[in-house]
Design a protein around this motif. Structure first.
Motif, PDB file in Angstrom:
ATOM      1  N   ARG A 138     -36.352 -47.972  -8.516  1.00 41.22           N
ATOM      2  CA  ARG A 138     -35.036 -48.041  -9.164  1.00 41.22           C
ATOM      3  C   ARG A 138     -33.987 -47.248  -8.369  1.00 41.22           C
ATOM      4  NH1 ARG A 138     -38.387 -47.545 -14.307  1.00 41.22           N
ATOM      5  NH2 ARG A 138     -38.132 -49.556 -15.351  1.00 41.22           N
ATOM      6  N   ASP A 139     -34.431 -46.211  -7.709  1.00 47.12           N
ATOM      7  CA  ASP A 139     -33.501 -45.361  -6.975  1.00 47.12           C
ATOM      8  C   ASP A 139     -33.233 -45.865  -5.559  1.00 47.12           C
ATOM      9  OD1 ASP A 139     -31.899 -42.991  -6.551  1.00 47.12           O
ATOM     10  OD2 ASP A 139     -33.558 -42.242  -5.328  1.00 47.12           O
ATOM     11  N   ALA A 144     -35.912 -51.067   0.975  1.00 50.22           N
ATOM     12  CA  ALA A 144     -36.120 -49.839   1.735  1.00 50.22           C
ATOM     13  C   ALA A 144     -37.579 -49.404   1.722  1.00 50.22           C
ATOM     14  CB  ALA A 144     -35.233 -48.725   1.173  1.00 50.22           C
ATOM     15  N   MET A 145     -38.273 -49.695   0.634  1.00 55.83           N
ATOM     16  CA  MET A 145     -39.654 -49.241   0.490  1.00 55.83           C
ATOM     17  C   MET A 145     -40.672 -50.239   1.028  1.00 55.83           C
ATOM     18  SD  MET A 145     -39.535 -47.594  -3.347  1.00 55.83           S
ATOM     19  CE  MET A 145     -41.291 -47.181  -3.292  1.00 55.83           C
ATOM     20  N   ALA A 146     -40.249 -51.454   1.356  1.00 57.30           N
ATOM     21  CA  ALA A 146     -41.177 -52.520   1.722  1.00 57.30           C
ATOM     22  C   ALA A 146     -42.142 -52.147   2.847  1.00 57.30           C
ATOM     23  CB  ALA A 146     -40.408 -53.795   2.057  1.00 57.30           C
ATOM     24  N   GLU A 148     -43.420 -49.333   3.765  1.00 59.22           N
ATOM     25  CA  GLU A 148     -44.417 -48.389   3.249  1.00 59.22           C
ATOM     26  C   GLU A 148     -45.413 -49.091   2.320  1.00 59.22           C
ATOM     27  OE1 GLU A 148     -44.403 -44.975  -0.230  1.00 59.22           O
ATOM     28  OE2 GLU A 148     -42.574 -45.308   0.934  1.00 59.22           O
ATOM     29  N   LEU A 149     -44.916 -49.937   1.423  1.00 63.07           N
ATOM     30  CA  LEU A 149     -45.783 -50.586   0.435  1.00 63.07           C
ATOM     31  C   LEU A 149     -46.670 -51.647   1.072  1.00 63.07           C
ATOM     32  CD1 LEU A 149     -43.248 -50.956  -2.527  1.00 63.07           C
ATOM     33  CD2 LEU A 149     -45.065 -49.249  -2.261  1.00 63.07           C
ATOM     34  N   VAL A 150     -46.109 -52.450   1.951  1.00 59.40           N
ATOM     35  CA  VAL A 150     -46.887 -53.520   2.581  1.00 59.40           C
ATOM     36  C   VAL A 150     -47.969 -52.935   3.485  1.00 59.40           C
ATOM     37  CG1 VAL A 150     -46.758 -55.482   4.183  1.00 59.40           C
ATOM     38  CG2 VAL A 150     -45.056 -55.233   2.369  1.00 59.40           C
ATOM     39  N   ASP A 151     -47.726 -51.776   4.042  1.00 57.73           N
ATOM     40  CA  ASP A 151     -48.734 -51.142   4.895  1.00 57.73           C
ATOM     41  C   ASP A 151     -50.034 -50.906   4.129  1.00 57.73           C
ATOM     42  OD1 ASP A 151     -49.339 -49.813   7.526  1.00 57.73           O
ATOM     43  OD2 ASP A 151     -49.657 -48.092   6.193  1.00 57.73           O
ATOM     44  N   ARG A 152     -49.941 -50.750   2.809  1.00 59.62           N
ATOM     45  CA  ARG A 152     -51.129 -50.526   1.981  1.00 59.62           C
ATOM     46  C   ARG A 152     -51.860 -51.814   1.653  1.00 59.62           C
ATOM     47  NH1 ARG A 152     -51.797 -46.054  -0.970  1.00 59.62           N
ATOM     48  NH2 ARG A 152     -52.394 -47.209  -2.851  1.00 59.62           N
ATOM     49  N   TRP A 153     -51.209 -52.945   1.826  1.00 56.71           N
ATOM     50  CA  TRP A 153     -51.826 -54.214   1.446  1.00 56.71           C
ATOM     51  C   TRP A 153     -52.915 -54.662   2.410  1.00 56.71           C
ATOM     52  CZ3 TRP A 153     -46.849 -57.577   0.289  1.00 56.71           C
ATOM     53  CH2 TRP A 153     -46.283 -57.144  -0.908  1.00 56.71           C
ATOM     54  N   PHE A 154     -52.628 -54.531   3.700  1.00 50.02           N
ATOM     55  CA  PHE A 154     -53.481 -55.178   4.693  1.00 50.02           C
ATOM     56  C   PHE A 154     -54.346 -54.176   5.440  1.00 50.02           C
ATOM     57  CE2 PHE A 154     -49.554 -57.868   4.531  1.00 50.02           C
ATOM     58  CZ  PHE A 154     -50.131 -58.952   3.874  1.00 50.02           C
ATOM     59  N   LEU A 173     -41.217 -59.022  -0.063  1.00 53.08           N
ATOM     60  CA  LEU A 173     -41.239 -57.940  -1.047  1.00 53.08           C
ATOM     61  C   LEU A 173     -39.827 -57.429  -1.310  1.00 53.08           C
ATOM     62  CD1 LEU A 173     -42.598 -55.850  -2.851  1.00 53.08           C
ATOM     63  CD2 LEU A 173     -43.050 -54.471  -0.801  1.00 53.08           C
ATOM     64  N   GLY A 174     -39.032 -57.295  -0.249  1.00 50.12           N
ATOM     65  CA  GLY A 174     -37.671 -56.807  -0.413  1.00 50.12           C
ATOM     66  C   GLY A 174     -36.799 -57.719  -1.257  1.00 50.12           C
ATOM     67  N   ARG A 175     -37.186 -58.975  -1.413  1.00 48.96           N
ATOM     68  CA  ARG A 175     -36.411 -59.928  -2.208  1.00 48.96           C
ATOM     69  C   ARG A 175     -36.798 -59.932  -3.689  1.00 48.96           C
ATOM     70  NH1 ARG A 175     -36.861 -64.856   2.252  1.00 48.96           N
ATOM     71  NH2 ARG A 175     -35.228 -64.061   3.654  1.00 48.96           N
ATOM     72  N   CYS A 176     -37.879 -59.236  -4.045  1.00 50.52           N
ATOM     73  CA  CYS A 176     -38.264 -59.163  -5.455  1.00 50.52           C
ATOM     74  C   CYS A 176     -37.216 -58.362  -6.240  1.00 50.52           C
ATOM     75  CB  CYS A 176     -39.638 -58.490  -5.602  1.00 50.52           C
ATOM     76  SG  CYS A 176     -41.015 -59.468  -4.981  1.00 50.52           S
ATOM     77  N   ASP A 177     -37.155 -58.626  -7.518  1.00 52.50           N
ATOM     78  CA  ASP A 177     -36.223 -57.905  -8.386  1.00 52.50           C
ATOM     79  C   ASP A 177     -36.734 -56.483  -8.612  1.00 52.50           C
ATOM     80  OD1 ASP A 177     -34.055 -57.677 -10.419  1.00 52.50           O
ATOM     81  OD2 ASP A 177     -35.772 -57.492 -11.773  1.00 52.50           O
ATOM     82  N   ASP A 178     -35.898 -55.496  -8.281  1.00 51.71           N
ATOM     83  CA  ASP A 178     -36.314 -54.095  -8.371  1.00 51.71           C
ATOM     84  C   ASP A 178     -36.756 -53.715  -9.786  1.00 51.71           C
ATOM     85  OD1 ASP A 178     -35.716 -53.793  -5.691  1.00 51.71           O
ATOM     86  OD2 ASP A 178     -33.732 -52.909  -6.056  1.00 51.71           O
ATOM     87  N   GLU A 179     -35.962 -54.089 -10.776  1.00 54.35           N
ATOM     88  CA  GLU A 179     -36.267 -53.680 -12.148  1.00 54.35           C
ATOM     89  C   GLU A 179     -37.559 -54.331 -12.647  1.00 54.35           C
ATOM     90  OE1 GLU A 179     -36.121 -51.668 -15.692  1.00 54.35           O
ATOM     91  OE2 GLU A 179     -35.028 -51.298 -13.819  1.00 54.35           O
ATOM     92  N   SER A 180     -37.768 -55.612 -12.341  1.00 56.88           N
ATOM     93  CA  SER A 180     -39.000 -56.287 -12.760  1.00 56.88           C
ATOM     94  C   SER A 180     -40.213 -55.630 -12.113  1.00 56.88           C
ATOM     95  CB  SER A 180     -38.942 -57.768 -12.382  1.00 56.88           C
ATOM     96  OG  SER A 180     -37.898 -58.431 -13.053  1.00 56.88           O
TER      97      SER A 180
END
Length: 395
Positions: A138-139, A144-146, A148-154, A173-180
């Motif tokens: 949310r912040d 911006a976080m993509a 870091e997060l995708v690095d954990r997937w693969f 991932l960056g195109r997903c809705d932040d709040e959802s």
């Protein structure tokens, strides 16, 4: 891409494969989309009817309208099946998709056939870390976080061999809705199925990757303890997304998991009844059921379990292939009543005129011309083929 309205939200879905084939509902990971199943669909579309959908705020689905729970996502899955008039489906879920599967096992087991859960757990991660991630999203925002997060997937093998895919999923991932996404993080903070799956009475196939840092093999083992009739497998060199990282191995595992012959328990009467209705038509099966007496009830039960649950429920052959075999046998043996029924069935499950023609040509060569000639007459009686004069001369 089609959409369905579920509780005033537009939900994007895909429905691929023969409508008469066994239905399989697939739920994707947090931060990904239904595109994660693309290679799975390409490999299995001839054997199954594959239904995928985008979670709230992912892909083309509308954003979440409020707080979400695992039961909410399970209800969305059931609503999608209802919209497609699917009474019963196999289920495949990865990560949060596996959480959806556990909620369905608890809340709507009657809607499920076989269940395959991957890279998931009875509880995933720690609640405080999920709440921290939700606050960061949310912040800071997912874009911006993509990385870091995708690095954990693969796993490391995939990241080294396919940098473009890693970059592409970062963009997605960056195109997903932040709040959802944040609300789904909060869902995972609350989801805990430990001690809540005691009533599950079926074999659940479980899979994870040896290099999965998000839900390591120990996490899946904890889930396996909650499901005593489960089978656990681990893919070497694979991380959190086996459908993307190792699609061929994943499809091989999934095909076995969804096949009738792969489970330790025999097909149930309900399995066979659902398949019998989808192949022969619900009205025919209802008539047969209404005509059942104490004399033939055990016989009807047997053929429903064995002929339909075990044989037609096995996915080593497609339903059109099974239809062709059945037609050939019935024509060769002169079983006219059953042959006429299955000539109508062949239309329902999508057998082409060319396939029927070749089936009966085989009967002529291997079982005799008179048998084939009679079968052709019965086929024409049931409106197969068209008069020569009405054919499209440009075809």
């Amino acid at each position: 891409m089609p959409f369905v309205d579920i509780q005033s939200r537009a939900v994007a879905y895909r429905d691929t494969g023969p409508k008469s084939a066994p239905a399989v509902l697939l739920a994707h990971l947090l931060g990904m989309t239904q595109a994660v199943w693309d290679e799975v669909i390409s490999a299995l579309a001839g054997r199954f009817r594959l239904i995928t959908w985008d979670l709230p705020g992912h892909g083309a689905s509308a954003t979440a309208a409020g707080a979400l729970s695992a039961d909410d996502l399970a209800a969305e899955a059931v609503a999608l099946l209802d919209a497609l008039n699917i009474e019963r489906a196999h289920f495949v879920g990865t990560s949060i998709g596996g959480v959806v599967g556990q909620a369905l096992l608890r809340r709507a087991p009657q809607r499920l056939g076989r269940v395959a859960l991957t890279n998931t757990g009875a509880v995933i991660g720690q609640p405080d870390l999920w709440h921290q991630r939700a606050a960061r999203v949310r912040d800071e925002g997912l874009a911006a976080m993509a990385p870091e997060l995708v690095d954990r997937w693969f796993g490391p093998i995939f990241k080294t061999a396919h940098p473009a895919s890693v970059s592409g999923w970062q963009t997605q991932l960056g195109r997903c809705d932040d709040e959802s996404y944040a609300r789904l993080c909060e869902l995972l903070a609350e989801a805990d199925f430990r001690g809540n799956l005691n009533g599950v009475d079926r074999c659940v196939n479980l899979l994870t990757g040896a290099d999965d840092g998000a839900t390591p093999p120990d996490t899946l083992s904890t889930l396996a303890h909650e499901l005593p009739d489960s089978q656990q497998s681990v893919l070497d060199g694979v991380g959190h997304v086996p459908a993307v990282e190792a699609p061929e191995r994943f499809v091989a595992w999934l095909g076995d998991a969804l096949s009738a012959g792969s489970t330790r328990a025999p097909a149930s009467y309900d399995d066979g009844l659902a398949i019998r209705k989808s192949v022969l038509g619900a009205e025919h099966v209802e008539r047969a059921s209404n005509n059942t007496t104490t004399l033939d009830a055990p016989f009807q039960d047997m053929i429903t379990r064995l002929a339909w649950g075990e044989l037609w429920g096995n996915t080593d052959l497609t339903r059109p292939e099974r239809s062709m075999i059945t037609l050939a046998v019935l024509a060769a043996l002169g079983r006219d009543g059953e042959l006429e029924l299955h000539l109508e069935t062949a239309k329902r499950i999508g057998l082409s005129e060319a396939q029927l023609r070749q089936t009966l040509m085989h009967v002529a060569i291997y079982a005799g011309v008179p048998a084939a000639n009679h079968a052709f007459k019965l086929a024409k009686k049931h409106a197969w083929g068209q008069p020569i004069g009405e054919r499209d001369t440009n075809a």
